[in-house]
Design a protein around this motif. Structure first.
Motif, PDB file in Angstrom:
ATOM      1  N   SER A  39       2.120 -12.788 -51.523  1.00 12.38           N
ATOM      2  CA  SER A  39       1.185 -13.655 -50.814  1.00 12.38           C
ATOM      3  C   SER A  39       1.200 -14.951 -51.270  1.00 12.38           C
ATOM      4  O   SER A  39       1.544 -16.309 -50.718  1.00 12.38           O
ATOM      5  CB  SER A  39      -0.010 -13.261 -50.092  1.00 12.38           C
ATOM      6  OG  SER A  39       0.332 -12.238 -49.395  1.00 12.38           O
ATOM      7  N   TYR A  40       0.788 -15.066 -52.495  1.00  9.66           N
ATOM      8  CA  TYR A  40       0.527 -16.353 -53.472  1.00  9.66           C
ATOM      9  C   TYR A  40       1.667 -16.995 -53.543  1.00  9.66           C
ATOM     10  O   TYR A  40       1.979 -18.367 -53.308  1.00  9.66           O
ATOM     11  CB  TYR A  40      -0.042 -16.099 -54.609  1.00  9.66           C
ATOM     12  CG  TYR A  40      -0.105 -17.302 -55.358  1.00  9.66           C
ATOM     13  CD1 TYR A  40      -1.167 -18.214 -55.025  1.00  9.66           C
ATOM     14  CD2 TYR A  40       0.942 -17.659 -56.397  1.00  9.66           C
ATOM     15  CE1 TYR A  40      -1.204 -19.438 -55.865  1.00  9.66           C
ATOM     16  CE2 TYR A  40       0.840 -19.091 -56.975  1.00  9.66           C
ATOM     17  CZ  TYR A  40      -0.193 -19.838 -56.598  1.00  9.66           C
ATOM     18  OH  TYR A  40      -0.184 -21.105 -57.338  1.00  9.66           O
ATOM     19  N   CYS A  43       2.866 -18.655 -50.250  1.00  9.03           N
ATOM     20  CA  CYS A  43       2.087 -20.028 -50.203  1.00  9.03           C
ATOM     21  C   CYS A  43       2.677 -21.013 -51.034  1.00  9.03           C
ATOM     22  O   CYS A  43       2.616 -22.245 -50.803  1.00  9.03           O
ATOM     23  CB  CYS A  43       0.539 -19.874 -50.370  1.00  9.03           C
ATOM     24  SG  CYS A  43      -0.130 -18.917 -49.206  1.00  9.03           S
ATOM     25  N   THR A 110       8.092  -8.934 -49.281  1.00  5.74           N
ATOM     26  CA  THR A 110       7.207  -9.298 -48.230  1.00  5.74           C
ATOM     27  C   THR A 110       7.824  -8.201 -47.144  1.00  5.74           C
ATOM     28  O   THR A 110       6.770  -7.819 -46.541  1.00  5.74           O
ATOM     29  CB  THR A 110       7.576 -10.656 -47.466  1.00  5.74           C
ATOM     30  OG1 THR A 110       7.326 -11.616 -48.632  1.00  5.74           O
ATOM     31  CG2 THR A 110       6.700 -11.232 -46.370  1.00  5.74           C
ATOM     32  N   CYS A 113       6.531  -4.917 -47.088  1.00  4.01           N
ATOM     33  CA  CYS A 113       5.020  -4.403 -46.909  1.00  4.01           C
ATOM     34  C   CYS A 113       4.734  -3.707 -45.794  1.00  4.01           C
ATOM     35  O   CYS A 113       5.610  -3.381 -44.790  1.00  4.01           O
ATOM     36  CB  CYS A 113       4.228  -5.865 -47.056  1.00  4.01           C
ATOM     37  SG  CYS A 113       4.256  -6.702 -48.600  1.00  4.01           S
ATOM     38  N   GLN A 117       0.172  -5.569 -43.133  1.00  2.46           N
ATOM     39  CA  GLN A 117       0.105  -6.705 -44.219  1.00  2.46           C
ATOM     40  C   GLN A 117       0.913  -7.612 -43.587  1.00  2.46           C
ATOM     41  O   GLN A 117       0.926  -8.947 -43.958  1.00  2.46           O
ATOM     42  CB  GLN A 117       0.592  -6.224 -45.463  1.00  2.46           C
ATOM     43  CG  GLN A 117      -0.451  -5.115 -46.104  1.00  2.46           C
ATOM     44  CD  GLN A 117       0.155  -4.417 -47.374  1.00  2.46           C
ATOM     45  OE1 GLN A 117       1.324  -4.036 -47.668  1.00  2.46           O
ATOM     46  NE2 GLN A 117      -0.742  -3.890 -47.989  1.00  2.46           N
ATOM     47  N   ARG A 118       2.291  -7.483 -43.209  1.00  2.00           N
ATOM     48  CA  ARG A 118       3.232  -8.479 -42.947  1.00  2.00           C
ATOM     49  C   ARG A 118       2.670  -9.192 -41.621  1.00  2.00           C
ATOM     50  O   ARG A 118       2.817 -10.494 -41.643  1.00  2.00           O
ATOM     51  CB  ARG A 118       4.412  -7.809 -42.242  1.00  2.00           C
ATOM     52  CG  ARG A 118       5.400  -7.240 -43.494  1.00  2.00           C
ATOM     53  CD  ARG A 118       6.760  -6.716 -42.886  1.00  2.00           C
ATOM     54  NE  ARG A 118       7.804  -7.670 -42.312  1.00  2.00           N
ATOM     55  CZ  ARG A 118       8.626  -7.565 -41.758  1.00  2.00           C
ATOM     56  NH1 ARG A 118       9.410  -6.590 -41.767  1.00  2.00           N
ATOM     57  NH2 ARG A 118       9.348  -8.424 -41.456  1.00  2.00           N
ATOM     58  N   MET A 121       0.264 -11.750 -43.440  1.00  5.28           N
ATOM     59  CA  MET A 121       1.035 -12.796 -44.087  1.00  5.28           C
ATOM     60  C   MET A 121       1.866 -13.866 -43.043  1.00  5.28           C
ATOM     61  O   MET A 121       1.821 -14.842 -43.545  1.00  5.28           O
ATOM     62  CB  MET A 121       2.141 -12.029 -45.088  1.00  5.28           C
ATOM     63  CG  MET A 121       1.399 -11.123 -46.220  1.00  5.28           C
ATOM     64  SD  MET A 121       2.415  -9.815 -46.733  1.00  5.28           S
ATOM     65  CE  MET A 121       3.247 -10.825 -47.900  1.00  5.28           C
ATOM     66  N   CYS A 124      -0.622 -16.178 -41.686  1.00 10.70           N
ATOM     67  CA  CYS A 124      -1.104 -17.267 -42.779  1.00 10.70           C
ATOM     68  C   CYS A 124       0.024 -18.193 -42.856  1.00 10.70           C
ATOM     69  O   CYS A 124      -0.356 -19.748 -42.510  1.00 10.70           O
ATOM     70  CB  CYS A 124      -1.298 -16.485 -44.059  1.00 10.70           C
ATOM     71  SG  CYS A 124      -1.672 -17.630 -45.272  1.00 10.70           S
ATOM     72  N   LEU A 161      -6.417 -14.705 -45.135  1.00  8.83           N
ATOM     73  CA  LEU A 161      -5.386 -13.931 -45.361  1.00  8.83           C
ATOM     74  C   LEU A 161      -5.828 -12.783 -46.668  1.00  8.83           C
ATOM     75  O   LEU A 161      -5.589 -11.488 -46.152  1.00  8.83           O
ATOM     76  CB  LEU A 161      -4.113 -14.493 -46.046  1.00  8.83           C
ATOM     77  CG  LEU A 161      -3.032 -13.598 -46.751  1.00  8.83           C
ATOM     78  CD1 LEU A 161      -1.779 -14.180 -46.511  1.00  8.83           C
ATOM     79  CD2 LEU A 161      -3.238 -13.415 -48.268  1.00  8.83           C
TER      80      LEU A 161
END
Length: 337
Positions: A39-40, A43, A110, A113, A117-118, A121, A124, A161
């Motif tokens: 996730s980081y 971003c 991604t 996941c 979770q997807r 994400m 976000c 998130l």
């Protein structure tokens, strides 16, 4: 590429794009480390698009939308990498250029996941990308309220998130979701405000400032026109420090609401919060600093932060007392000074 090799790349690139998160993410429970790390990086790709000075506002908007669609599996990540990577200049860190070039590897994780979770994400990145596109045509924000809105899109949504990922992981945390979501936005905003204040000169070097124009001193010229001073007034800086302190106070409350049995999540939060508070203290002590290195915390301070946080991680009263002591004297905390 198989998942193991993709995770290997993710773990290898993370320290080069964020030493802080490379330090804190491994503190999380095993079930959260890969998804939070991924996730980081998502971003960070969006942030790289926003920050590249050679891209026009229109190009940034186009690629941010395209990236959101890539995360949602509506566009091919290879196409984004092929188009975007050649446009990145030396203004963008080599590691960030490498990250964009390897977007397909990041997206592979991604899309592996869980469905929950997807969805978290995708929500976000969609919100972040659309918000960044809204602000990317501006070289300076006008008001403090506009700065707060900007901080929500680039960091507040990350707090949301993380909260939803924590709630997906723990039913006990999920029972407090409504309160945590509100506080998580402040957590994200507080970290972003620290970064904006710390990186003011780096941003200025590429022709951008996120400091609101209303806080700059305006002078009247001989011909009757007005102009703003290029440097924020000390009073203006202290006002922003006060706003940041308020956000970090709510970040503390967020951290204390996490069950004490979730030691890993608490360490992740408290290490991050502690380093932000120490940086803010240095900015407050030297509001006229000329370089980011002037307010950067040392490795010894980082080590002390992690040691102390680990020692008191399960004791809310001690954590609260330490926060009060470290923030004593900051603008906005006069009642506690």
């Amino acid at each position: 590429m198989d998942k193991a090799r993709a995770i290997e790349y993710q773990n290898a690139i993370l320290p080069h794009v964020s030493r802080t998160f490379a330090l804190t993410i491994p503190q999380l429970p095993d079930a959260l480390q890969d998804v939070v790390g991924n996730s980081y990086l998502l971003c960070r790709i969006a942030d790289t698009i926003e920050d590249e000075p050679a891209l026009t506002a229109e190009q940034k908007s186009t690629y941010l939308k395209m990236f959101s669609e890539v995360v949602a599996a509506k566009e091919k990540p290879e196409l984004l990498a092929e188009q975007l990577h050649p446009l990145l200049t030396d203004w963008t860190l080599k590691a960030e250029r490498d990250l964009v070039q390897n977007t397909p590897i990041v997206i592979e994780i991604t899309h592996d996941c869980t469905p929950n979770q997807r969805e978290i994400m995708e929500r976000c990145i969609s919100t972040m990308s659309s918000g960044m596109a809204e602000f990317c045509a501006k070289q300076q924000l006008a008001t403090v309220d506009e700065l707060k809105d900007y901080c929500y899109y680039v960091a507040g949504v990350v707090g949301e998130l993380l909260t939803d990922l924590f709630c997906d992981f723990s039913e006990e945390i999920a029972r407090s979701r409504d309160k945590l979501i509100t506080l998580s936005v402040s957590f994200g905003k507080g970290l972003q405000m620290v970064n904006i204040l710390k990186d003011v000169w780096v941003d200025a070097s590429r022709g951008v400032t996120w400091l609101p124009a209303e806080l700059f001193r305006v002078s009247k010229n001989a011909d009757g026109t007005t102009s703003s001073d290029p440097v924020l007034t000390v009073e203006g800086m202290r006002k922003l420090i006060g706003t940041t302190y308020e956000y970090l106070s709510q970040a503390l409350q967020y951290s204390l609401m996490i069950p004490t049995r979730e030691v890993g999540i608490r360490r992740f939060l408290l290490w991050t919060l502690g380093m932000a508070v120490l940086t803010l203290r240095r900015i407050n002590k030297n509001p006229n600093f000329q370089r980011g290195d002037n307010v950067k915390i040392s490795r010894n301070q980082v080590a002390a932060t992690t040691f102390v946080a680990n020692s008191i991680v399960g004791f809310n009263f001690l954590i609260d007392s330490l926060f009060r002591a470290l923030t004593r004297g900051l603008p906005g905390n006069s009642k506690k000074s």
